[in-house]
Design a protein around this motif. Structure first.
Motif, mmCIF file in Angstrom:
data_model
loop_
_atom_site.group_PDB
_atom_site.id
_atom_site.type_symbol
_atom_site.label_atom_id
_atom_site.label_comp_id
_atom_site.label_asym_id
_atom_site.label_seq_id
_atom_site.Cartn_x
_atom_site.Cartn_y
_atom_site.Cartn_z
ATOM 1 N N LEU A 133 0.832 -1.208 0.000
ATOM 2 C CA LEU A 133 0.000 0.000 0.000
ATOM 3 C C LEU A 133 0.863 1.254 0.000
ATOM 4 C CD1 LEU A 133 -2.812 -1.032 2.512
ATOM 5 C CD2 LEU A 133 -2.840 -1.141 0.030
ATOM 6 N N LYS A 134 1.959 1.190 0.774
ATOM 7 C CA LYS A 134 2.858 2.355 0.811
ATOM 8 C C LYS A 134 3.510 2.573 -0.549
ATOM 9 C CE LYS A 134 5.651 3.073 4.404
ATOM 10 N NZ LYS A 134 6.451 2.708 5.569
ATOM 11 N N SER A 135 3.826 1.467 -1.218
ATOM 12 C CA SER A 135 4.438 1.588 -2.543
ATOM 13 C C SER A 135 3.477 2.234 -3.538
ATOM 14 C CB SER A 135 4.828 0.205 -3.074
ATOM 15 O OG SER A 135 5.767 -0.384 -2.222
ATOM 16 N N LEU A 136 2.180 2.026 -3.320
ATOM 17 C CA LEU A 136 1.185 2.560 -4.254
ATOM 18 C C LEU A 136 0.790 3.998 -3.948
ATOM 19 C CD1 LEU A 136 -1.162 -0.542 -4.503
ATOM 20 C CD2 LEU A 136 0.154 0.442 -6.373
ATOM 21 N N SER A 137 1.126 4.452 -2.735
ATOM 22 C CA SER A 137 0.678 5.792 -2.339
ATOM 23 C C SER A 137 1.227 6.848 -3.300
ATOM 24 C CB SER A 137 1.137 6.098 -0.915
ATOM 25 O OG SER A 137 0.410 5.304 -0.039
ATOM 26 N N PRO A 138 0.347 7.727 -3.827
ATOM 27 C CA PRO A 138 0.795 8.687 -4.843
ATOM 28 C C PRO A 138 1.626 9.837 -4.264
ATOM 29 C CG PRO A 138 -1.521 9.028 -4.345
ATOM 30 C CD PRO A 138 -1.096 7.840 -3.569
ATOM 31 N N ASN A 181 12.533 0.655 -0.282
ATOM 32 C CA ASN A 181 12.597 0.147 -1.648
ATOM 33 C C ASN A 181 11.205 -0.198 -2.153
ATOM 34 O OD1 ASN A 181 12.508 -1.736 0.311
ATOM 35 N ND2 ASN A 181 13.805 -3.215 -0.718
ATOM 36 N N PRO A 182 10.449 0.835 -2.544
ATOM 37 C CA PRO A 182 9.086 0.575 -3.008
ATOM 38 C C PRO A 182 9.083 -0.226 -4.309
ATOM 39 C CG PRO A 182 9.675 2.864 -3.373
ATOM 40 C CD PRO A 182 10.809 2.250 -2.636
ATOM 41 N N VAL A 183 8.024 -0.979 -4.491
ATOM 42 C CA VAL A 183 7.921 -1.777 -5.719
ATOM 43 C C VAL A 183 7.023 -1.041 -6.707
ATOM 44 C CG1 VAL A 183 8.326 -4.024 -4.684
ATOM 45 C CG2 VAL A 183 6.032 -3.079 -4.687
ATOM 46 N N SER A 184 7.091 -1.476 -7.952
ATOM 47 C CA SER A 184 6.277 -0.800 -8.975
ATOM 48 C C SER A 184 4.801 -1.124 -8.747
ATOM 49 C CB SER A 184 6.693 -1.268 -10.364
ATOM 50 O OG SER A 184 6.362 -2.620 -10.504
ATOM 51 N N ALA A 185 3.947 -0.265 -9.295
ATOM 52 C CA ALA A 185 2.507 -0.408 -9.040
ATOM 53 C C ALA A 185 1.967 -1.784 -9.451
ATOM 54 C CB ALA A 185 1.752 0.704 -9.747
ATOM 55 N N PRO A 186 2.288 -2.277 -10.670
ATOM 56 C CA PRO A 186 1.740 -3.598 -11.031
ATOM 57 C C PRO A 186 2.211 -4.698 -10.084
ATOM 58 C CG PRO A 186 2.677 -2.504 -12.944
ATOM 59 C CD PRO A 186 3.050 -1.684 -11.769
ATOM 60 N N VAL A 187 3.493 -4.609 -9.703
ATOM 61 C CA VAL A 187 4.021 -5.631 -8.776
ATOM 62 C C VAL A 187 3.313 -5.518 -7.434
ATOM 63 C CG1 VAL A 187 6.099 -6.402 -7.533
ATOM 64 C CG2 VAL A 187 6.265 -5.702 -9.923
ATOM 65 N N ALA A 188 3.096 -4.270 -6.981
ATOM 66 C CA ALA A 188 2.438 -4.059 -5.689
ATOM 67 C C ALA A 188 1.018 -4.633 -5.711
ATOM 68 C CB ALA A 188 2.392 -2.574 -5.362
ATOM 69 N N VAL A 189 0.287 -4.333 -6.783
ATOM 70 C CA VAL A 189 -1.101 -4.824 -6.878
ATOM 71 C C VAL A 189 -1.113 -6.347 -6.950
ATOM 72 C CG1 VAL A 189 -3.188 -4.829 -8.299
ATOM 73 C CG2 VAL A 189 -1.930 -2.710 -7.965
ATOM 74 N N LEU A 190 -0.255 -6.886 -7.818
ATOM 75 C CA LEU A 190 -0.209 -8.349 -7.961
ATOM 76 C C LEU A 190 0.257 -9.001 -6.666
ATOM 77 C CD1 LEU A 190 1.140 -8.999 -11.556
ATOM 78 C CD2 LEU A 190 -1.051 -9.682 -10.597
ATOM 79 N N GLY A 191 1.253 -8.389 -6.030
ATOM 80 C CA GLY A 191 1.788 -8.936 -4.770
ATOM 81 C C GLY A 191 0.709 -8.990 -3.714
#
Lengths: 312, 285, 366
Positions: free
Chosen positions: C304-309, C330-340
């Motif tokens: 969720l933190k990785s997705l925060s705009p 080390n935030p992950v990319s949005a697609p990875v975050a959603v899929l993860g």
């Protein structure tokens, strides 16, 4: 597909507490009563039969279906539990309607079946009321309606007559009998032995988690050798008849009835006694009736389990 | 002819004195407390930090040993800050212990309809509440001011009567600070358990009141650029009062007087909720 | 068969939604969701009051001021110099302080406060005996700056506490609540696969939480933007990624409902007392930045933190440990975050299905 409800060496332990132990049963169609004192394992046996609890050991099959397959099992089984609660905020009608929808019925079928079940248990007038406001007897009836709603082949009923008034009791008993006559399997647990006696085709006696006897009550009684069979003879001149009976050595004990119009005798060989009965009748003695006095559930229960907590 | 046989014989033995009757509840509730392994383990953990503090006091007075292990003797100073930290740490543990123990005190009685059984005896609501809260009060005392006073006594023993006399106010602060926190926790836990009836939900609610209240308070402060959000943060209010009692400088988001008033208000609300729910009867709608 | 299962799922969802939305005991969840809305409504009222006051000040002042004019005032300037620069103040307070300077002497000290505004900023100047001692330039409400406060409230209050406890209330209630109410047997007595029942209950919980918290999130955004002039609002929404951010917050809310929902569903099945798992999940989410990369992935807040705009900057003076908690190293990319997150939720649901198959009705042990 098997035509029996089969328990194969089934045991259930709740931690260190014994539920039931080494139960082997094959329950045929008809009304089967589970009889035993509190904590003897009646409810556990019913919960095992319906998959609400899993056996610690052994295997259970209900008409060929495993109890851990609720999708198929509950198409055949209706269970009226002792749990006196339901999902919050539902009326009697909604309780049945949602149950039938959970069973996969479409809206129209669920509605029709719900009303049919409500009519069968005489709750039409109160179907729109919240279950939380129902009396004990009404709750019992709505649970029975739930068990009956989808016309199951197997009816498992835990203390189904609890809280019902005498009229409702006789209506329910008639309902169970009708189901049994249609070839259903009706499993009833009860403390009220005279009712069990009236309605049961066979009984299963439980004590401390063990099955102590099973089968038709007369057969069970005849297998209890340590207690002589009691026979009640209603007649005139009971003292003359009593003397003859003692003389014949077929009766081990004879008691004259209080009203002096009959006698109660005990015999170790009931078959021989009946065969010899014509020979033993004394001239001038008029026989009104000869009935076995202890081949009912109550007597068998007392012989095998004791008389604790029995509602006579 | 009807036969009236009197078979009931009332109890004719000695009754527990009225003044101590509430302790009967304490005795039984306390026994239940230690049936749970988790609670026993948690209570044991609560004694680790006092033991550590005891070791610190011992080391602070053994300069030679400290020198041997290469630590400066001035590193450990036993003063008001030391006891403030002790109370802050034990306060957190007291809260956790309350979250486990507190909700189980009243909710089972309410859920099982046991209150009429209590109140049909010569037993008042106040005695009932005293009996139930005494379980928490005594248990939490065992991990807050009692070990605190023991530490104070040990320190006084090492440092001498002059230190003890000069720092007597610290002991007073320790007792007063602990008692306030114990009162708040006990009342809060009992009020929540009386209102929600479910033991475990009441426990979760206690966590929520503490964390959610603090979080929402911070959000109010950030969004409205104010300090009034601190009134929702029980832990902050308590720390303010403790800081004042122990003479420690604090952030002063709100004044100490405000913190006192807010805490008293919380206690009042909890008492009101308890008095509304702990009754000999229940209205079922 | 699929139609049959779908019909059963719909029945479970309908029943659960009726219980969740209209139960008295669930009212607190509405309150939890409504609190941040109330907060931003209060913010909107405060902002519009402040804006009104500053506009009024700017209009009533003798001279039309610019931001540069306000910046020109420095400490040490006399009140005459300030008046020459900015004109007569819009708001003017003064009082005299009788100060004991020595044993027998009392000196009168004149305090004056001037207040100016250019319509968007306000300037407070405090004079002591005619000399400016304190100069404070109030930024006024600033949508871009306050959007960071909004992000902070979203990340640290709404997600971590509001939504967390809301999901706890709804998803724990699905199975554990039924056990406590002694009504779970109602479902177990129906000819329905336990997995289908579990899925139905999860979907019902998801619909309930999404409805409540997405509505809350949308209302928060609306209340937050309400106070600003349409031109400022449009600029923020269409030219400063405001609309994207709002959509991202809604998406994150939905994902948080899925993630926390799956966690609490599984916790409700495995634990009798939710305090322990709640505390564990809170701590697990809290210590997430300290965990090794592999373990980090088994946490909802990481994704969720990785997705925060909007990145919430560390406030000055914050404890290093807390600062570490805020930053996402080390935030992950949005697609990875959603899929993860969906994968973590799926794993939790699979474990729940295994568990629900073995669940027994034994209310007496509760």
């Amino acid at each position: 597909m098997s035509d029996r409800i089969v328990f194969e060496d089934v045991s259930k332990f709740y931690g260190e507490i014994l539920g039931v132990n080494r139960v082997n049963l094959a329950i045929p169609p008809g009304i089967t009563s589970l009889v035993g004192p509190n904590g003897s394992g009646k409810t556990t046996l019913m919960n095992l039969m319906t998959g609400l609890v899993r056996p610690s050991r052994g295997k259970i099959q209900v008409l060929g279906y495993r109890t851990d397959d609720p999708e198929n099992l509950f198409k055949l089984v209706g269970y009226s539990t002792q749990f006196d609660s339901s999902p919050k905020g539902l009326t009697g009608y909604q309780f049945l309607y949602f149950y039938l929808q959970l069973s996969g019925c479409d809206s129209r079928t669920a509605e029709q079946a719900a009303w049919r079940a409500i009519e069968r248990v005489n709750l039409v007038a109160d179907a729109g009321r919240n279950i939380a406001g129902y009396s004990k007897g009404m709750r019992q009836r709505i649970r029975l309606a739930q068990a009956l709603a989808h016309d199951p082949k197997v009816l498992v009923l835990d203390e189904p007559l609890n809280g019902l008034d005498p009229l409702a009791r006789s209506e329910m008993i008639a309902l169970f009998r009708a189901a049994a006559e249609r070839g259903c399997y009706v499993i009833i647990s009860s403390h009220i032995l005279h009712e069990v006696d009236v309605i049961s085709d066979q009984v299963i006696l439980l004590s401390n988690g063990y099955v102590v006897a099973e089968g038709q009550i007369q057969n069970v009684r005849s297998e209890i050798q340590e207690h002589p069979t009691q026979i009640l003879i209603r007649c005139t001149r009971p003292r003359d008849l009593a003397a003859k009976m003692i003389e014949s050595e077929l009766a081990s004990e004879v008691v004259i009835h209080n009203d002096n119009r009959g006698l109660l005798l005990k015999t170790r060989s009931a078959d021989n006694f009946y065969l010899a009965l014509n020979r033993l009748i004394v001239n001038g003695v008029e026989i009104e009736s000869i009935t076995p006095a202890d081949d009912d559930v109550l007597s068998v229960y007392e012989y095998l389990i004791g008389n604790e907590e029995v509602v006579r | 002819m009807a036969v009236y046989r009197r078979s009931y014989k009332p109890y004719t033995g000695v009754l527990t004195a009225t003044w101590w009757r509430w302790l009967v509840l304490f005795r039984y509730s306390r026994r239940n407390l230690f049936r749970s392994k988790v609670q026993t383990v948690l209570l044991t953990i609560c004694f680790f930090y006092p033991l550590l503090c005891l070791a610190f006091i011992y080391l602070a007075h053994n300069v030679g040993f400290l020198a041997q292990i290469g630590v400066s003797g001035n590193l450990i100073s036993i003063d008001n800050t030391f006891f403030f930290r002790f109370l802050s740490a034990q306060g957190v543990l007291a809260f956790l212990l309350t979250a486990f123990v507190g909700p189980g005190l009243i909710s089972p009685d309410l859920a099982n309809g046991a209150l009429p059984l209590y109140f049909c005896r010569p037993f008042s609501r106040a005695e009932y509440l005293a009996g139930k809260s005494s379980v928490l009060a005594i248990t939490l005392s065992q991990i807050t001011w009692i070990p605190g006073l023991i530490l104070f006594a040990v320190q006084a023993g090492f440092a001498g009567p002059r230190w003890a006399w000069n720092h007597l106010w610290v002991a007073g602060s320790l007792i007063l600070g602990s008692l306030i926190w114990i009162a708040i926790l006990s009342l809060l836990a009992m009020a929540l358990s009386a209102w929600v009836k479910w033991r475990i939900v009441a426990g979760a609610l206690l966590l929520a009141v503490m964390f959610f209240g603090a979080g929402f308070g911070q959000a109010i402060n950030a969004v409205l650029r104010t300090q009034t959000g601190y009134f929702l943060n029980l832990a902050y209010l308590m720390t303010e009062v403790w800081s004042n009692l122990f003479g420690i400088d604090s952030e002063h988001g709100i004044s100490v007087a405000d913190a006192w008033i807010a805490l008293l208000l919380y206690c009042g609300i909890c008492l009101f909720l308890l008095m509304r729910k702990v009754r000999a009867y229940e209205v079922i709608r | 068969m699929k139609t049959f299962w779908w019909r059963q799922i719909k029945a479970v969802v309908r029943l659960e939604l009726k219980k969740t939305f209209f139960a008295k005991r669930g009212l607190w969840i509405y309150l939890v969701a409504a609190l941040p809305v109330f907060l931003f409504m209060a913010y909107a009222m405060a902002v519009s009051r402040e804006q009104g006051r500053m506009t009024e000040m700017a209009h009533e002042g003798g001279k039309e001021l610019t931001y540069q004019d306000l910046l020109a005032v420095k400490p040490g300037m006399t009140n005459d110099e300030v008046v020459a620069l900015l004109g007569k103040p819009d708001v003017h307070f003064y009082w005299t302080e009788h100060r004991h300077t020595s044993a027998q002497r009392i000196e009168d000290i004149l305090h004056e406060k001037y207040n100016y505004s250019d319509g968007q900023h306000s300037l407070y100047v405090e004079f002591v005996n005619g000399k400016a001692e304190t100069v404070m330039l109030g930024e006024g409400s600033n949508l871009i700056r306050d959007s960071i406060v909004f992000a902070g409230v979203f990340q640290f209050f709404f997600l971590r506490l509001g939504l967390f406890f809301g999901c706890l209330g709804i998803f724990m209630n699905l199975f554990r609540g039924e056990v406590l109410d002694r009504s779970l047997h109602f479902y177990f007595l129906a000819p329905i696969r336990r997995e289908v029942l579990m899925l139905g209950k999860f979907l019902a919980g998801l619909i309930a939480t999404c409805t409540i918290f997405v509505t809350s999130e949308v209302l928060q955004t609306t209340a937050f933007l309400w106070a600003y002039r349409p031109s400022v609002r449009n600029l923020y929404l269409y030219h400063n990624h405001g609309l994207e951010h709002a959509a991202a917050y809604v998406g994150i809310t939905v994902l948080a409902c899925i993630g926390y929902g799956a966690f609490f569903l599984i916790a409700g099945m495995f634990f009798r007392n939710p305090i322990a798992p709640t505390a564990v999940i809170l701590i697990w989410e809290g210590i997430n930045p300290f965990l090794p990369a592999v373990l980090k992935q088994f946490s909802v807040i990481y994704y969720l933190k990785s997705l925060s705009p909007v990145d919430v900057p560390t406030p000055p003076g914050m404890h290093p440990v807390l600062a570490l908690l805020i930053s996402n190293s080390n935030p992950v990319s949005a697609p990875v975050a959603v899929l993860g997150l969906l994968t973590v939720a799926l794993i939790a649901l699979c474990v729940s299905s295994l568990r629900v198959r073995r669940m027994e009705i034994n209310y007496t042990t509760e």
